[in-house]
Motif scaffolding. Structure first.
Motif, short mmCIF file in Angstrom:
data_model
loop_
_atom_site.label_atom_id
_atom_site.label_comp_id
_atom_site.label_asym_id
_atom_site.label_seq_id
_atom_site.Cartn_x
_atom_site.Cartn_y
_atom_site.Cartn_z
N GLY A 54 -2.78 2.89 10.59
CA GLY A 54 -1.95 2.68 9.42
C GLY A 54 -1.04 3.83 9.08
O GLY A 54 -0.32 3.79 8.07
N SER A 107 0.83 -1.21 0.00
CA SER A 107 0.00 0.00 0.00
C SER A 107 0.86 1.26 0.00
O SER A 107 0.39 2.34 -0.39
N ASP A 137 -0.97 -4.29 3.47
CA ASP A 137 -0.34 -3.53 4.55
C ASP A 137 0.06 -4.54 5.62
O ASP A 137 -0.19 -5.75 5.49
N LEU A 179 -2.83 5.58 4.75
CA LEU A 179 -3.34 4.52 3.89
C LEU A 179 -4.14 5.12 2.73
O LEU A 179 -4.64 6.24 2.83
#
Length: 348
Positions: free
Chosen positions: A100, A47, A143, A114
């Motif tokens: 994230g 990602s 991820d 993200l």
């Protein structure tokens, strides 16, 4: 049936910047390596390169604010030597650390968010790859996250296109003829983890090809439901909060309103004072309002005393029970006795 799988790193993609064409970079890297996409391939990409191309890089000075902005729900928080660590339901969907927001493999002074819609990003990349090569491939955007009850981290499918992310085996018979009742294979996650073994975190290889899974790749015009279907709704999650957060919510206290526990654990007195704060902040089951603000002191014997208690014995008992529950969430067991000047609380 799935036979042998071949997992091949895609080397030479290089650093990705905002508005870069990820599909073109992948195809160019494959050409340089004497490789090409073929029907049935599964391209697994980090990602990070998708986020970089989509301009999801922000200044590192805003990291805490960005984590808050990218969070839908706090699951657990702990104070660590490196700062506040939070497990949250991220805006992108999964429950994971820091929503994230990541500062690895990005330019110093920046952090990476993200993709806004990982499944949409996977669909766009898949379509672009088909336009460039004519090959019908699936795409998984990955991820990294930890897992409950397991140490270490693994890659998982954040976004997915051209592949059913799960394989439902319920209703089929096992090798002994017994009906399978609960097994749903998370194939997109399994492929993501396998690809990570050749991508790694330190080698600058953000993509890999998986071959041998072509029977599961969907038609060119069928992207599938995406990885979003793998997200477990909070209402069906048996463990939707951390231990401390669950107790605080049950006591009617917003977990974020009180300092989170520390890792490693703070001294007993600090934890006990925090438990008292939670117990007093919780609304009384009788009056619906928090207990009166009080001062906590430590007497000569080192025992915590809570003065200015409610006069009503039922309310007093409710406060003692809230204090016991709050202390339990801090890994403390307490003995509470009533004395003329208040409650004496002994932790062990």
């Amino acid at each position: 049936m799935t036979g042998e799988l071949l997992v091949v790193p895609v080397r030479g993609i290089g650093e990705v910047g905002m508005e870069d064409d990820v599909a073109a970079l992948v195809v160019s890297a494959l050409d340089t390596n004497g490789q090409k996409l073929t029907d049935g391939d599964v391209l697994v990409v980090s990602s990070k390169i998708v986020s970089k191309a989509e301009g999801r890089t922000v200044p590192a000075t805003d990291r805490d604010e960005q984590i808050t902005a990218e969070s839908r729900r706090l699951v657990a928080a702990r104070r660590t030597p490196g700062g506040l660590a939070r497990i949250v339901e991220a805006a992108a969907g999964p429950v994971m650390a820091a929503a994230g927001v990541d500062n690895s493999n990005v330019a110093p002074g920046t952090v990476l968010l993200l993709p806004v819609d990982p499944d949409a990003s996977a669909r766009v990349l898949r379509s672009a790859l088909h336009t460039l090569t004519g090959a019908n491939v699936a795409v998984i955007v990955t991820d990294t996250a930890g897992r409950a009850w397991r140490d270490g981290q693994t890659d998982f499918a954040l976004g997915c296109a051209g592949l059913a992310p799960t394989e439902d085996l319920r209703g089929t018979a096992d090798t002994h003829g017994q009906r399978m009742e609960v097994t749903v294979r998370a194939v997109a996650d399994e492929l993501a983890a396998a690809a990570d073994l050749v991508k790694g975190k330190l080698q600058g290889v953000p993509a890999a090809l998986v071959r041998g899974f072509g029977s599961h790749v969907l038609a060119v015009d069928a992207h599938g439901p995406g990885a979003a279907i793998m997200l477990r709704p909070a209402a069906t999650d048996w463990f939707r909060y951390g231990q401390v957060e669950a107790v605080r919510w049950s006591l009617g206290v917003d977990p974020a309103a009180v300092e989170p526990p520390a890792v490693p654990p703070s001294p007993v007195l600090d934890r006990l004072l925090r438990a008292v704060e939670v117990a007093l902040a919780a609304p009384s089951p009788l009056t619906g309002v928090p207990a009166p603000v009080c001062v906590t002191t430590v007497d000569d014997e080192g025992l915590l005393v809570v003065p200015e208690l409610p006069a009503d014995p039922i309310a007093l008992g409710a406060l003692a029970q809230r204090l016991s529950a709050a202390a339990w969430s801090e890994d403390l067991t307490v003995t509470i006795t009533l004395e003329p000047r208040g409650l004496r609380v002994l932790a062990r």
